[in-house]
Design a protein around this motif. Structure first.
Motif, mmCIF file in Angstrom:
data_model
loop_
_atom_site.group_PDB
_atom_site.id
_atom_site.type_symbol
_atom_site.label_atom_id
_atom_site.label_comp_id
_atom_site.label_asym_id
_atom_site.label_seq_id
_atom_site.Cartn_x
_atom_site.Cartn_y
_atom_site.Cartn_z
ATOM 1 N N GLU A 131 89.680 64.326 117.873
ATOM 2 C CA GLU A 131 89.273 64.265 119.272
ATOM 3 C C GLU A 131 87.836 63.754 119.338
ATOM 4 O O GLU A 131 87.022 64.048 118.454
ATOM 5 C CB GLU A 131 89.340 65.643 119.940
ATOM 6 C CG GLU A 131 90.722 66.075 120.356
ATOM 7 C CD GLU A 131 90.681 67.351 121.178
ATOM 8 O OE1 GLU A 131 91.465 67.469 122.117
ATOM 9 O OE2 GLU A 131 89.842 68.231 120.869
ATOM 10 N N ARG A 132 87.545 63.034 120.418
ATOM 11 C CA ARG A 132 86.189 62.554 120.667
ATOM 12 C C ARG A 132 85.772 63.027 122.054
ATOM 13 O O ARG A 132 86.459 62.756 123.043
ATOM 14 C CB ARG A 132 86.148 61.021 120.588
ATOM 15 C CG ARG A 132 84.805 60.404 120.917
ATOM 16 C CD ARG A 132 83.764 60.684 119.864
ATOM 17 N NE ARG A 132 82.533 59.955 120.135
ATOM 18 C CZ ARG A 132 81.404 60.116 119.454
ATOM 19 N NH1 ARG A 132 81.366 60.971 118.445
ATOM 20 N NH2 ARG A 132 80.326 59.429 119.755
ATOM 21 N N PHE A 133 84.629 63.755 122.115
ATOM 22 C CA PHE A 133 84.162 64.307 123.374
ATOM 23 C C PHE A 133 83.130 63.357 123.971
ATOM 24 O O PHE A 133 82.042 63.175 123.421
ATOM 25 C CB PHE A 133 83.549 65.686 123.149
ATOM 26 C CG PHE A 133 84.401 66.590 122.297
ATOM 27 C CD1 PHE A 133 85.726 66.795 122.610
ATOM 28 C CD2 PHE A 133 83.871 67.213 121.179
ATOM 29 C CE1 PHE A 133 86.512 67.614 121.827
ATOM 30 C CE2 PHE A 133 84.640 68.047 120.387
ATOM 31 C CZ PHE A 133 85.977 68.242 120.724
ATOM 32 N N LEU A 134 83.481 62.764 125.090
ATOM 33 C CA LEU A 134 82.629 61.813 125.769
ATOM 34 C C LEU A 134 82.195 62.389 127.108
ATOM 35 O O LEU A 134 82.812 63.337 127.609
ATOM 36 C CB LEU A 134 83.375 60.490 125.972
ATOM 37 C CG LEU A 134 83.815 59.791 124.679
ATOM 38 C CD1 LEU A 134 84.727 58.617 124.993
ATOM 39 C CD2 LEU A 134 82.607 59.324 123.877
ATOM 40 N N PRO A 135 81.140 61.862 127.713
ATOM 41 C CA PRO A 135 80.690 62.391 129.008
ATOM 42 C C PRO A 135 81.794 62.308 130.061
ATOM 43 O O PRO A 135 82.224 61.227 130.445
ATOM 44 C CB PRO A 135 79.506 61.484 129.361
ATOM 45 C CG PRO A 135 79.022 60.971 128.051
ATOM 46 C CD PRO A 135 80.237 60.814 127.199
ATOM 47 N N GLY A 136 82.290 63.447 130.486
ATOM 48 C CA GLY A 136 83.279 63.487 131.563
ATOM 49 C C GLY A 136 84.721 63.480 131.122
ATOM 50 O O GLY A 136 85.608 63.782 131.926
ATOM 51 N N PHE A 137 85.015 63.136 129.865
ATOM 52 C CA PHE A 137 86.410 63.121 129.440
ATOM 53 C C PHE A 137 86.496 63.214 127.920
ATOM 54 O O PHE A 137 85.490 63.093 127.206
ATOM 55 C CB PHE A 137 87.135 61.861 129.956
ATOM 56 C CG PHE A 137 86.622 60.581 129.365
ATOM 57 C CD1 PHE A 137 87.255 59.995 128.279
ATOM 58 C CD2 PHE A 137 85.507 59.949 129.907
ATOM 59 C CE1 PHE A 137 86.786 58.817 127.732
ATOM 60 C CE2 PHE A 137 85.027 58.770 129.374
ATOM 61 C CZ PHE A 137 85.667 58.201 128.278
ATOM 62 N N THR A 138 87.710 63.428 127.447
ATOM 63 C CA THR A 138 87.983 63.568 126.014
ATOM 64 C C THR A 138 89.177 62.698 125.653
ATOM 65 O O THR A 138 90.151 62.627 126.400
ATOM 66 C CB THR A 138 88.296 65.034 125.663
ATOM 67 O OG1 THR A 138 87.165 65.856 125.978
ATOM 68 C CG2 THR A 138 88.630 65.192 124.193
#
Length: 590
Positions: free
Chosen positions: A195-202
């Protein structure tokens, strides 16, 4: 001449008086500087001693000031040079016009550099130390029936930006409950995920492979010499891949999760199945009391055996929810389509959905009632996990739950006891049952009721959970089947129950136990002359135990014992299971 000498003596006296005054002022200035420096050193030293003592008394981690000697050298001596005698006539020159611009120069004086490390800190509340994470482990064990047990799990440590890992597993027995090697079994799998956690979504995904090997050993042991082992072997290869994107952790009023999935299955007899599926789950909060939900599923299955079959599937489920005090109401509809033609399947279906929830004691008691229906996707990918002895060329159909009326509750007592109960009356079309094949009684066909299958379902669960040390539970699942055309609900037991418990002894020893009961079911076995006999399977009582002993943070030994009562019961007709099965091994965490 006397006047000149007098003037020179006067000038010498003035210069001497000026020098003496300069030395006096400088001495006074040095005394002031020394006193101020001493006061500063004493204050800083006193504050540092108090700070160090407070840290030592509070945490036992005082900072030490290293010994150092600061030497200030005073090498400069102001000396007045000897006055030169001038016997010429004293002449006073007129003052010249000088530049009135005043220039200042500030010299930056520093002490010699000293290797002193001042380990001073601001006093704060001590933070709890993070426990060391062991994101990886390897397990290896061996047991009777020539069982090899291998597992590995690998994962990254704490991260605010990503989560990824991999797992491998192999559990296999070279001998089985009947006819030795002709009932051997093995299950192997490997997978990666991330998983990659990005600003506002994953965003995330998973890729995996599984290989299951079984044997059709459901024949009489007396026929062992006549049966070719190679003809009884069955191997399933499964590939699964999925990807998704969601913003479930954001503060947006619109939350969503969308994904795509691919499942592929083939076996040793040239059967294959591919399933490409899309799904969407979304909800929009109008305010704190109401909101909309929309869920959608799209699936396309391609099945190849002696012939090719395509099975499209679509489902859309919009709904609206609103809170009224302690009550919450949901109204919606389930619109579904299936391309199945088995048993004259109804292709287009609309199911109304209504649910009323009451929460008289917030977070501790919830009572709910409702009605609805659903179309449930069924694939060989999942069926072969449930029953690995499925015959070739079976007809697979989606389950149509036409109408369901239900009610239930969920309660929490004193934060330790959790109770759940549910009662439902259900109506099914194309609910599958397993029955022994006419062509080969060691394999199973899928059979369906020609009409509507009515089911009364009662489910209850009670769990006692005490701060991760003791956990006890009881589950009960009762299903009363009323079939339209089938003599019996083949291989679907009426009652299943289990009692389980775990105990954590000072994080040193961990015990797990489970006692479960599965009621008898029925299967129909055909004779060579075309007649058949209906056989009832065993009432199953099975006790399993597991214990882990942690030698260090890295090494743990484990012991697993399954079917301790030693009953070689039959869950499916003609297929007895292993008797007592014991596996012991070691776990290494890193």
């Amino acid at each position: 001449m006397a006047a000149k000498v007098l003037i020179q003596l006067t000038l010498i006296r003035k210069v001497s008086r000026s020098n003496i005054q300069y030395k006096t002022e400088k001495h006074k200035m040095k005394n002031k500087i020394r006193k101020a420096s001493l006061a500063i050193v004493l204050c800083v030293g006193y504050a540092f001693m108090n700070s160090a003592q407070a840290q030592n008394n509070g945490w036992g981690e005082g900072a030490k000031l290293e010994d150092a000697e600061v030497v200030v050298e005073k090498n400069r001596v102001i000396e007045l040079p000897n006055a030169a005698r001038n016997f010429e006539k004293f002449k006073v020159e007129p003052p010249s016009v000088a530049d009135k611009t005043i220039k200042y120069r500030f010299q930056d004086y520093r002490l010699p550099s000293q290797d002193i490390e001042l380990q001073m800190r601001v006093l704060t509340i001590k933070q709890d130390e993070l426990t060391k994470l062991y994101g990886n482990y390897l397990k290896a064990g061996f047991g009777n029936y020539a069982t090899l047990y291998l597992k590995g799990y690998f994962h990254n440590k704490r991260s605010e930006t990503s989560s990824y890992g991999a797992e491998v597993s192999h559990v296999g027995s070279a001998r089985g409950p009947e006819v030795q090697s002709q009932s051997a079994v093995s299950n192997t799998s490997v997978g990666v995920h991330g998983e990659r956690f990005l600003p506002g979504f994953t965003i995330g995904g998973r890729l995996g492979y599984e290989r299951d090997k079984n044997h059709f050993y459901g024949y009489a042991p007396a026929l062992k010499a006549e049966v070719d082992k190679d003809t009884t072997k069955q191997i399933f290869n499964r590939i699964n891949a999925n990807g998704y994107i969601h913003n479930q952790t954001s503060d947006s009023p619109l939350l969503y999760k969308a994904g795509i999935k691919l499942n592929y299955l083939n076996d040793r007899y040239d059967m294959s199945e591919a399933n490409v599926a899309l799904n969407l789950n979304s909800e929009y909060a109008i305010d704190t009391l109401s909101g909309f939900r929309v869920d959608a599923d799209l699936s396309f299955v391609s099945h190849k055996d002696s012939s090719s079959v395509s099975r499209p599937f679509f489902k859309l489920n919009p709904s609206y929810e609103r809170q009224f005090g302690v009550a919450r109401v949901m109204i919606g509809a389930n619109v579904a389509y299936t391309g199945d033609e088995v048993n004259d399947a109804r292709k287009f279906n609309i199911y109304p959905q209504i649910r009323l929830g009451l929460e008289p004691i917030k977070d501790n008691l919830l009572v709910y009632f409702g009605l609805g229906g659903d179309l449930q996707r069924v694939t060989l990918y999942e069926l072969t996990k449930e029953n690995p002895w499925i015959a070739p060329k079976v007809d697979v159909a989606d389950i149509n739950k036409g109408l369901e009326v239900y009610g239930g509750f969920s309660a929490n007592l004193s934060n330790y006891v959790h109770l759940t109960g549910r009662v439902a009356y259900q109506n099914y079309r194309n609910l599958y049952f397993y029955n022994n094949s006419k062509a080969d009684s060691t394999k199973f066909d899928l059979v369906y009721d020609d009409g509507v299958t009515n089911v009364l379902n009662i489910y209850s669960e009670a769990v006692f959970d005490y701060i991760d040390e003791v956990r006890l539970g009881l589950k009960l699942d009762y299903n009363k089947y009323n079939t339209a055309s089938l003599d019996q609900p083949f291989h679907r037991p009426e009652l299943m129950a289990s009692v389980f418990g775990t105990y954590n002894f000072y994080d040193k020893i961990l015990f797990n136990s489970e006692l479960y009961y599965i009621g008898s079911s029925f299967g129909r076995v055909y004779r060579p002359d075309g007649t058949f006999v209906t056989r009832e399977t065993d009432n199953i009582i099975d006790l399993n135990l597991k214990a882990d002993y942690k030698f260090t943070s890295n090494f743990t030994v484990f012991l697993m014992a399954n079917n301790l009562l030693g009953n070689k019961y039959e869950r499916f007709v003609n297929y007895p299971v292993k008797s007592i099965n014991v596996i012991g091994g070691v776990t290494y965490s890193f």
